[in-house]
Design a protein around this motif. Structure first.
Motif, PDB file in Angstrom:
ATOM      1  N   GLN A   1       0.648  -1.976   0.295  1.00 44.82           N
ATOM      2  CA  GLN A   1      -0.290   0.178   0.036  1.00 44.82           C
ATOM      3  C   GLN A   1       1.174   1.312   0.376  1.00 44.82           C
ATOM      4  O   GLN A   1       2.016   1.229   0.607  1.00 44.82           O
ATOM      5  N   ALA A   2       0.722   2.091  -0.921  1.00 45.61           N
ATOM      6  CA  ALA A   2       1.167   3.529  -0.795  1.00 45.61           C
ATOM      7  C   ALA A   2       0.239   4.545  -0.978  1.00 45.61           C
ATOM      8  O   ALA A   2      -0.919   4.184  -1.946  1.00 45.61           O
ATOM      9  N   GLU A   3       0.423   5.549  -0.732  1.00 39.00           N
ATOM     10  CA  GLU A   3       0.281   6.762  -1.030  1.00 39.00           C
ATOM     11  C   GLU A   3       0.382   7.975  -0.473  1.00 39.00           C
ATOM     12  O   GLU A   3       1.460   7.789  -0.360  1.00 39.00           O
ATOM     13  N   LEU A   4      -0.131   9.003  -1.972  1.00 40.55           N
ATOM     14  CA  LEU A   4       0.486  10.176  -1.412  1.00 40.55           C
ATOM     15  C   LEU A   4      -0.240  10.782  -0.710  1.00 40.55           C
ATOM     16  O   LEU A   4      -1.092  10.554   0.186  1.00 40.55           O
ATOM     17  N   ALA A   5       0.308  12.043   0.224  1.00 37.75           N
ATOM     18  CA  ALA A   5       0.254  12.595   1.117  1.00 37.75           C
ATOM     19  C   ALA A   5      -1.360  13.995   1.134  1.00 37.75           C
ATOM     20  O   ALA A   5      -1.827  12.866   1.890  1.00 37.75           O
ATOM     21  N   GLU A   6      -0.623  14.049   0.254  1.00 38.64           N
ATOM     22  CA  GLU A   6      -2.207  15.503   0.039  1.00 38.64           C
ATOM     23  C   GLU A   6      -3.471  14.741  -0.506  1.00 38.64           C
ATOM     24  O   GLU A   6      -4.916  14.784  -0.810  1.00 38.64           O
ATOM     25  N   GLU A   7      -3.055  12.351  -0.974  1.00 42.29           N
ATOM     26  CA  GLU A   7      -3.981  12.500  -1.257  1.00 42.29           C
ATOM     27  C   GLU A   7      -5.441  11.253   0.211  1.00 42.29           C
ATOM     28  O   GLU A   7      -6.287  11.118   0.180  1.00 42.29           O
ATOM     29  N   ILE A   8      -4.083  11.740   1.485  1.00 46.42           N
ATOM     30  CA  ILE A   8      -5.231  10.395   2.688  1.00 46.42           C
ATOM     31  C   ILE A   8      -6.119  12.152   3.495  1.00 46.42           C
ATOM     32  O   ILE A   8      -5.294  13.280   3.331  1.00 46.42           O
ATOM     33  N   ASP A   9      -7.079  11.386   3.163  1.00 42.99           N
ATOM     34  CA  ASP A   9      -7.260  12.439   4.133  1.00 42.99           C
ATOM     35  C   ASP A   9      -7.788  12.727   5.370  1.00 42.99           C
ATOM     36  O   ASP A   9      -7.950  11.096   6.592  1.00 42.99           O
ATOM     37  N   ALA A  10      -6.926  13.508   5.817  1.00 38.35           N
ATOM     38  CA  ALA A  10      -6.445  13.264   8.243  1.00 38.35           C
ATOM     39  C   ALA A  10      -7.923  12.714   8.985  1.00 38.35           C
ATOM     40  O   ALA A  10      -6.985  11.990   9.517  1.00 38.35           O
ATOM     41  N   ALA A  11      -8.647  13.304   9.142  1.00 35.50           N
ATOM     42  CA  ALA A  11      -9.972  12.936  10.053  1.00 35.50           C
ATOM     43  C   ALA A  11     -10.501  11.738   9.711  1.00 35.50           C
ATOM     44  O   ALA A  11     -10.497  10.766  10.764  1.00 35.50           O
ATOM     45  N   ALA A  12     -10.460  11.284   8.002  1.00 35.83           N
ATOM     46  CA  ALA A  12     -10.790   9.587   7.897  1.00 35.83           C
ATOM     47  C   ALA A  12      -9.835   8.313   9.284  1.00 35.83           C
ATOM     48  O   ALA A  12      -8.953   7.754   9.607  1.00 35.83           O
ATOM     49  N   ALA A  13      -7.982   8.791   8.832  1.00 33.40           N
ATOM     50  CA  ALA A  13      -7.063   8.389   8.690  1.00 33.40           C
ATOM     51  C   ALA A  13      -6.716   8.418  10.587  1.00 33.40           C
ATOM     52  O   ALA A  13      -6.697   7.222  10.821  1.00 33.40           O
ATOM     53  N   ARG A  14      -7.374   9.516  11.425  1.00 32.72           N
ATOM     54  CA  ARG A  14      -7.360   9.082  12.720  1.00 32.72           C
ATOM     55  C   ARG A  14      -8.423   8.493  13.011  1.00 32.72           C
ATOM     56  O   ARG A  14      -8.675   7.373  13.793  1.00 32.72           O
ATOM     57  N   ALA A  15      -9.720   8.555  12.302  1.00 32.51           N
ATOM     58  CA  ALA A  15     -11.081   7.658  12.868  1.00 32.51           C
ATOM     59  C   ALA A  15     -10.391   6.623  12.435  1.00 32.51           C
ATOM     60  O   ALA A  15     -10.668   4.884  13.708  1.00 32.51           O
ATOM     61  N   GLU A  16      -9.697   5.950  11.271  1.00 34.91           N
ATOM     62  CA  GLU A  16      -9.533   4.103  11.346  1.00 34.91           C
ATOM     63  C   GLU A  16      -8.413   3.954  11.771  1.00 34.91           C
ATOM     64  O   GLU A  16      -8.827   2.637  12.445  1.00 34.91           O
ATOM     65  N   LEU A  17      -7.648   4.598  12.743  1.00 38.69           N
ATOM     66  CA  LEU A  17      -6.318   3.990  13.498  1.00 38.69           C
ATOM     67  C   LEU A  17      -7.095   4.036  15.146  1.00 38.69           C
ATOM     68  O   LEU A  17      -6.650   2.706  15.699  1.00 38.69           O
ATOM     69  N   GLU A  18      -8.183   5.308  15.688  1.00 39.60           N
ATOM     70  CA  GLU A  18      -8.647   5.382  16.383  1.00 39.60           C
ATOM     71  C   GLU A  18      -9.960   3.940  16.324  1.00 39.60           C
ATOM     72  O   GLU A  18      -9.892   3.459  17.801  1.00 39.60           O
ATOM     73  N   ALA A  19     -10.678   3.322  15.345  1.00 35.40           N
ATOM     74  CA  ALA A  19     -11.629   2.199  15.359  1.00 35.40           C
ATOM     75  C   ALA A  19     -10.112   0.856  15.347  1.00 35.40           C
ATOM     76  O   ALA A  19     -10.735  -0.475  15.819  1.00 35.40           O
ATOM     77  N   LEU A  20      -9.250   0.972  15.411  1.00 38.41           N
ATOM     78  CA  LEU A  20      -8.823  -0.764  15.107  1.00 38.41           C
ATOM     79  C   LEU A  20      -8.668  -1.058  17.006  1.00 38.41           C
ATOM     80  O   LEU A  20      -8.265  -0.286  17.618  1.00 38.41           O
ATOM     81  N   GLU A  21      -8.481  -2.726  16.293  1.00 38.59           N
ATOM     82  CA  GLU A  21      -8.703  -3.413  17.224  1.00 38.59           C
ATOM     83  C   GLU A  21      -6.968  -3.204  18.453  1.00 38.59           C
ATOM     84  O   GLU A  21      -6.274  -3.362  17.890  1.00 38.59           O
ATOM     85  N   GLU A  22      -6.920  -3.743  19.539  1.00 35.21           N
ATOM     86  CA  GLU A  22      -5.003  -3.849  20.919  1.00 35.21           C
ATOM     87  C   GLU A  22      -5.169  -5.489  19.427  1.00 35.21           C
ATOM     88  O   GLU A  22      -6.021  -6.093  19.064  1.00 35.21           O
ATOM     89  N   GLY A  23      -3.699  -5.425  18.899  1.00 39.78           N
ATOM     90  CA  GLY A  23      -3.593  -6.948  18.576  1.00 39.78           C
ATOM     91  C   GLY A  23      -3.135  -7.073  16.974  1.00 39.78           C
ATOM     92  O   GLY A  23      -2.627  -8.053  16.489  1.00 39.78           O
ATOM     93  N   GLU A  24      -3.790  -5.711  15.861  1.00 43.34           N
ATOM     94  CA  GLU A  24      -3.440  -5.536  15.013  1.00 43.34           C
ATOM     95  C   GLU A  24      -2.517  -4.839  14.563  1.00 43.34           C
ATOM     96  O   GLU A  24      -2.655  -3.136  14.279  1.00 43.34           O
ATOM     97  N   ASP A  25      -1.683  -5.448  14.464  1.00 35.98           N
ATOM     98  CA  ASP A  25       0.034  -4.652  14.921  1.00 35.98           C
ATOM     99  C   ASP A  25      -0.534  -4.214  13.187  1.00 35.98           C
ATOM    100  O   ASP A  25       0.588  -2.893  13.673  1.00 35.98           O
ATOM    101  N   ASP A  26       0.486  -4.504  12.137  1.00 36.25           N
ATOM    102  CA  ASP A  26       0.461  -4.407  11.106  1.00 36.25           C
ATOM    103  C   ASP A  26      -0.787  -3.481  10.384  1.00 36.25           C
ATOM    104  O   ASP A  26      -0.436  -2.046   9.608  1.00 36.25           O
ATOM    105  N   ALA A  27      -2.181  -3.205  10.683  1.00 34.12           N
ATOM    106  CA  ALA A  27      -2.831  -2.616  10.412  1.00 34.12           C
ATOM    107  C   ALA A  27      -2.691  -0.926  11.393  1.00 34.12           C
ATOM    108  O   ALA A  27      -2.743   0.283  11.055  1.00 34.12           O
TER     109      ALA A  27
END
Length: 123
Positions: free
Chosen positions: A83-109
Protein backbone atom coordinates in the motif's frame (compact mmCIF):
# COMPACT_ATOMS: atom_id res chain seq x y z
CA UNK A 1 24.59 19.24 -15.03
CA UNK A 2 24.08 17.29 -11.82
CA UNK A 3 23.20 13.63 -12.03
CA UNK A 4 19.65 12.68 -11.20
CA UNK A 5 17.83 9.66 -9.87
CA UNK A 6 15.02 7.98 -11.76
CA UNK A 7 12.46 7.26 -9.01
CA UNK A 8 9.33 5.12 -8.97
CA UNK A 9 7.02 4.66 -5.99
CA UNK A 10 4.62 1.80 -6.66
CA UNK A 11 1.87 0.07 -4.71
CA UNK A 12 0.47 -3.36 -5.50
CA UNK A 13 -2.39 -1.78 -7.45
CA UNK A 14 -0.86 1.34 -9.06
CA UNK A 15 2.09 3.58 -9.78
CA UNK A 16 1.94 6.28 -7.10
CA UNK A 17 4.69 8.60 -8.36
CA UNK A 18 7.58 8.57 -10.80
CA UNK A 19 10.07 11.12 -12.03
CA UNK A 20 13.55 12.56 -11.77
CA UNK A 21 14.82 13.50 -8.32
CA UNK A 22 17.93 14.63 -6.48
CA UNK A 23 17.34 12.64 -3.27
CA UNK A 24 15.03 10.00 -1.77
CA UNK A 25 14.70 9.40 1.98
CA UNK A 26 12.90 6.32 3.36
CA UNK A 27 12.59 4.40 6.64
CA UNK A 28 14.22 1.01 7.13
CA UNK A 29 14.30 -1.17 10.27
CA UNK A 30 17.76 0.29 10.98
CA UNK A 31 16.68 3.93 10.53
CA UNK A 32 16.36 6.39 7.67
CA UNK A 33 18.31 5.94 4.47
CA UNK A 34 19.05 8.73 2.02
CA UNK A 35 19.77 7.95 -1.61
CA UNK A 36 21.44 10.35 -4.04
CA UNK A 37 22.81 9.84 -7.54
CA UNK A 38 25.88 7.60 -7.52
CA UNK A 39 24.71 5.58 -4.52
CA UNK A 40 25.94 2.01 -4.33
CA UNK A 41 23.37 -0.65 -5.29
CA UNK A 42 21.22 -1.68 -2.35
CA UNK A 43 18.14 -3.74 -1.65
CA UNK A 44 16.47 -2.87 1.62
CA UNK A 45 13.40 -3.57 3.67
CA UNK A 46 11.08 -0.65 4.40
CA UNK A 47 8.93 -0.13 7.47
CA UNK A 48 5.60 1.74 7.47
CA UNK A 49 6.26 5.44 7.19
CA UNK A 50 7.05 8.36 4.96
CA UNK A 51 9.08 8.29 1.77
CA UNK A 52 10.34 11.76 0.89
CA UNK A 53 11.39 12.62 -2.64
CA UNK A 54 12.96 15.89 -3.75
CA UNK A 55 12.11 16.11 -7.46
CA UNK A 56 14.51 17.81 -9.84
CA UNK A 57 11.74 20.31 -10.52
CA UNK A 58 8.76 21.25 -8.39
CA UNK A 59 7.72 20.77 -4.80
CA UNK A 60 8.90 17.91 -2.56
CA UNK A 61 6.81 14.74 -2.76
CA UNK A 62 5.84 12.80 0.37
CA UNK A 63 4.21 9.39 0.23
CA UNK A 64 3.34 6.91 2.95
CA UNK A 65 4.14 3.23 2.44
CA UNK A 66 2.95 0.22 4.40
CA UNK A 67 6.42 -1.28 4.31
CA UNK A 68 7.92 -3.05 1.35
CA UNK A 69 11.25 -2.82 -0.42
CA UNK A 70 13.69 -0.24 -1.70
CA UNK A 71 15.91 -1.12 -4.65
CA UNK A 72 18.77 1.09 -5.85
CA UNK A 73 20.70 0.32 -9.01
CA UNK A 74 22.46 2.61 -11.50
CA UNK A 75 20.76 5.85 -10.36
CA UNK A 76 17.35 4.16 -10.34
CA UNK A 77 15.34 3.93 -7.11
CA UNK A 78 12.28 1.72 -6.90
CA UNK A 79 10.05 1.86 -3.83
CA UNK A 80 7.70 -1.12 -3.86
CA UNK A 81 4.93 -1.47 -1.26
CA UNK A 82 1.69 -3.34 -0.79
CA UNK A 83 0.00 0.00 0.00
CA UNK A 84 1.21 3.52 -0.79
CA UNK A 85 -0.45 6.93 -0.95
CA UNK A 86 0.70 10.46 -1.62
CA UNK A 87 0.34 12.74 1.41
CA UNK A 88 -2.22 14.92 -0.35
CA UNK A 89 -4.43 11.87 -1.00
CA UNK A 90 -4.87 11.19 2.72
CA UNK A 91 -7.97 12.46 4.51
CA UNK A 92 -6.47 13.27 7.92
CA UNK A 93 -9.74 12.98 9.86
CA UNK A 94 -10.60 9.64 8.27
CA UNK A 95 -7.07 8.36 8.94
CA UNK A 96 -7.35 9.30 12.65
CA UNK A 97 -10.78 7.66 12.89
CA UNK A 98 -9.42 4.49 11.26
CA UNK A 99 -6.54 4.37 13.74
CA UNK A 100 -8.86 4.86 16.73
CA UNK A 101 -11.22 2.12 15.51
CA UNK A 102 -8.52 -0.55 15.35
CA UNK A 103 -8.46 -3.19 18.05
CA UNK A 104 -5.41 -4.09 20.11
CA UNK A 105 -3.40 -6.86 18.50
CA UNK A 106 -3.90 -5.59 14.93
CA UNK A 107 -0.25 -4.55 14.78
CA UNK A 108 0.26 -4.35 11.00
CA UNK A 109 -2.97 -2.43 10.50
CA UNK A 110 -2.11 -0.10 13.40
CA UNK A 111 1.38 0.63 12.02
CA UNK A 112 -0.12 1.47 8.59
CA UNK A 113 -2.86 3.62 10.12
CA UNK A 114 -0.36 5.44 12.36
CA UNK A 115 1.96 6.08 9.42
CA UNK A 116 -0.96 7.59 7.45
CA UNK A 117 -1.88 9.85 10.40
CA UNK A 118 1.75 10.94 10.82
CA UNK A 119 2.20 11.78 7.13
CA UNK A 120 -1.15 13.60 6.95
CA UNK A 121 -0.15 15.67 10.00
CA UNK A 122 3.21 16.61 8.44
CA UNK A 123 1.64 18.37 5.45
Amino acid sequence: MARELNVEVVAADRKVWSGAASIVVAKTPEGEIGIMAGHEPVLGLLVPGAVKVRPSEGEPVVAVVSGGFLSVSQDTVAIMAEQAELAEEIDAAAARAELEALEEGEDDARRWAQARVDVAASR
